[in-house]
Design a protein around this motif. Sequence first.
Motif, PDB file in Angstrom:
ATOM      1  N   ALA A  68       0.831  -1.208   0.000  1.00 30.01           N
ATOM      2  CA  ALA A  68       0.000   0.000   0.000  1.00 30.01           C
ATOM      3  C   ALA A  68       0.864   1.256   0.000  1.00 30.01           C
ATOM      4  O   ALA A  68       0.549   2.241  -0.673  1.00 30.01           O
ATOM      5  N   ALA A  69       1.979   1.231   0.730  1.00 29.92           N
ATOM      6  CA  ALA A  69       2.874   2.391   0.786  1.00 29.92           C
ATOM      7  C   ALA A  69       3.489   2.660  -0.586  1.00 29.92           C
ATOM      8  O   ALA A  69       3.642   3.810  -1.011  1.00 29.92           O
ATOM      9  N   ILE A  70       3.880   1.602  -1.301  1.00 26.74           N
ATOM     10  CA  ILE A  70       4.456   1.757  -2.644  1.00 26.74           C
ATOM     11  C   ILE A  70       3.429   2.338  -3.598  1.00 26.74           C
ATOM     12  O   ILE A  70       3.723   3.259  -4.378  1.00 26.74           O
ATOM     13  N   ASN A  71       2.208   1.812  -3.547  1.00 30.32           N
ATOM     14  CA  ASN A  71       1.145   2.319  -4.423  1.00 30.32           C
ATOM     15  C   ASN A  71       0.818   3.772  -4.103  1.00 30.32           C
ATOM     16  O   ASN A  71       0.540   4.584  -4.997  1.00 30.32           O
ATOM     17  N   LYS A  72       0.865   4.114  -2.820  1.00 31.34           N
ATOM     18  CA  LYS A  72       0.571   5.488  -2.419  1.00 31.34           C
ATOM     19  C   LYS A  72       1.656   6.437  -2.914  1.00 31.34           C
ATOM     20  O   LYS A  72       1.351   7.541  -3.373  1.00 31.34           O
ATOM     21  N   ALA A  73       2.913   6.025  -2.813  1.00 30.67           N
ATOM     22  CA  ALA A  73       4.011   6.879  -3.289  1.00 30.67           C
ATOM     23  C   ALA A  73       3.904   7.089  -4.800  1.00 30.67           C
ATOM     24  O   ALA A  73       4.088   8.193  -5.311  1.00 30.67           O
ATOM     25  N   GLY A  74       3.614   6.027  -5.523  1.00 30.67           N
ATOM     26  CA  GLY A  74       3.431   6.159  -6.983  1.00 30.67           C
ATOM     27  C   GLY A  74       4.734   6.321  -7.747  1.00 30.67           C
ATOM     28  O   GLY A  74       4.994   5.643  -8.728  1.00 30.67           O
ATOM     29  N   ARG A  75       5.574   7.203  -7.291  1.00 28.16           N
ATOM     30  CA  ARG A  75       6.869   7.480  -7.951  1.00 28.16           C
ATOM     31  C   ARG A  75       7.951   7.504  -6.872  1.00 28.16           C
ATOM     32  O   ARG A  75       7.792   8.145  -5.850  1.00 28.16           O
ATOM     33  N   LEU A  76       9.064   6.805  -7.129  1.00 26.93           N
ATOM     34  CA  LEU A  76      10.160   6.682  -6.171  1.00 26.93           C
ATOM     35  C   LEU A  76      11.410   7.360  -6.728  1.00 26.93           C
ATOM     36  O   LEU A  76      11.557   7.489  -7.942  1.00 26.93           O
ATOM     37  N   PRO A  77      12.334   7.782  -5.855  1.00 31.48           N
ATOM     38  CA  PRO A  77      13.549   8.458  -6.328  1.00 31.48           C
ATOM     39  C   PRO A  77      14.379   7.531  -7.216  1.00 31.48           C
ATOM     40  O   PRO A  77      14.583   6.358  -6.891  1.00 31.48           O
ATOM     41  N   VAL A  78      14.884   8.059  -8.343  1.00 30.44           N
ATOM     42  CA  VAL A  78      15.720   7.272  -9.259  1.00 30.44           C
ATOM     43  C   VAL A  78      16.714   8.202  -9.954  1.00 30.44           C
ATOM     44  O   VAL A  78      16.401   9.371 -10.225  1.00 30.44           O
ATOM     45  N   SER A  79      17.912   7.717 -10.228  1.00 31.54           N
ATOM     46  CA  SER A  79      18.961   8.524 -10.864  1.00 31.54           C
ATOM     47  C   SER A  79      18.716   8.646 -12.363  1.00 31.54           C
ATOM     48  O   SER A  79      18.188   7.726 -13.001  1.00 31.54           O
TER      49      SER A  79
END
Length: 311
Positions: free
Chosen positions: A279-290
């Motif tokens: 649920a936390a991953i779905n809520k974030a939607g977008r994660l930090p990436v280089s």
Amino acid sequence: MAAKSDFTIPLVISATIHIGVIVVVAMGVDFDEKPKVVPQVSAPAVQAVVVDQKQVTQYAEKLKAEKREAERKEKARQDELDRKAREAKQAREREQAKIKKLEQQRKQKEIETQNAAAAAKAAQLKQKQEKEKAAQAEAQRKKKEAERKASEEAAAKAEAKRKQEEAAAKKAADERKRKEEAERKRKAEEQARLEQERMMQEALAAEQAALSQTRNKQVVSEVQRYTSMIRATIQRNLVVDESMRGKSCRVFVRLAKDGFVTGSEILSGDPVVCRATKAAINKAGRLPVSQEADVYNKLKEINLTVQPEFN
């Protein structure tokens, strides 16, 4: 006892709200996000609690100081990477200067070899001319000797033939020796050229290895940094309760180049923690990436272990 309980609950709620506000201000949380709905407490159940403003300010300053210290350490790490890059560049420049010097020495050796060959050719020409002159003198002498001693003509012819054969043999031996010497010099020069090429290839390989090693260290460091940022983002969106203490979940995450989560899969762990992680991953939607390709390639499909954190 009931009155004391009625006073303690509002006190805890008020203190928690104030500390939460301080943490948000110190860490620079994005205020563009939609505010979460705070449960409303009826007026009779809440009592006003006065928080010591000085303690609040001191706590906020402490958080800001910790943030500045983290930024200082990051700058020191970047400075160290820059220093190593400069050292690698200086080593490459020294190696290039060494190669240039060896090339100059090779060219000087080639010039000396050419000069020696020219001198040998001139000496051979002079020797040939002297032989021709001597032959002419001998022919004149023979002519005079033939006129003076007609009776010794046969012996003179035999002697002349013998000398001619010896001269031819000597000339053949000299020619063979000259060819052997020329072949020896050619092989030596070829060996020197091959050795020079080998040294240049080794120098280039060493330089490329040094650059590759430096870049690999940078990539590993960036991957670790972004992995920590991804895990922190998930933790911020993770809803926890006391039943999840000491438990964890291992999850697979697939990311697009802009950090958008294109897929996630639970690998193992506590079911409750895993549901909260998903649920936390779905809520974030977008994660930090280089944005660097070699760093992104190691982040686009990652396995993470998420363990709820409790204050």
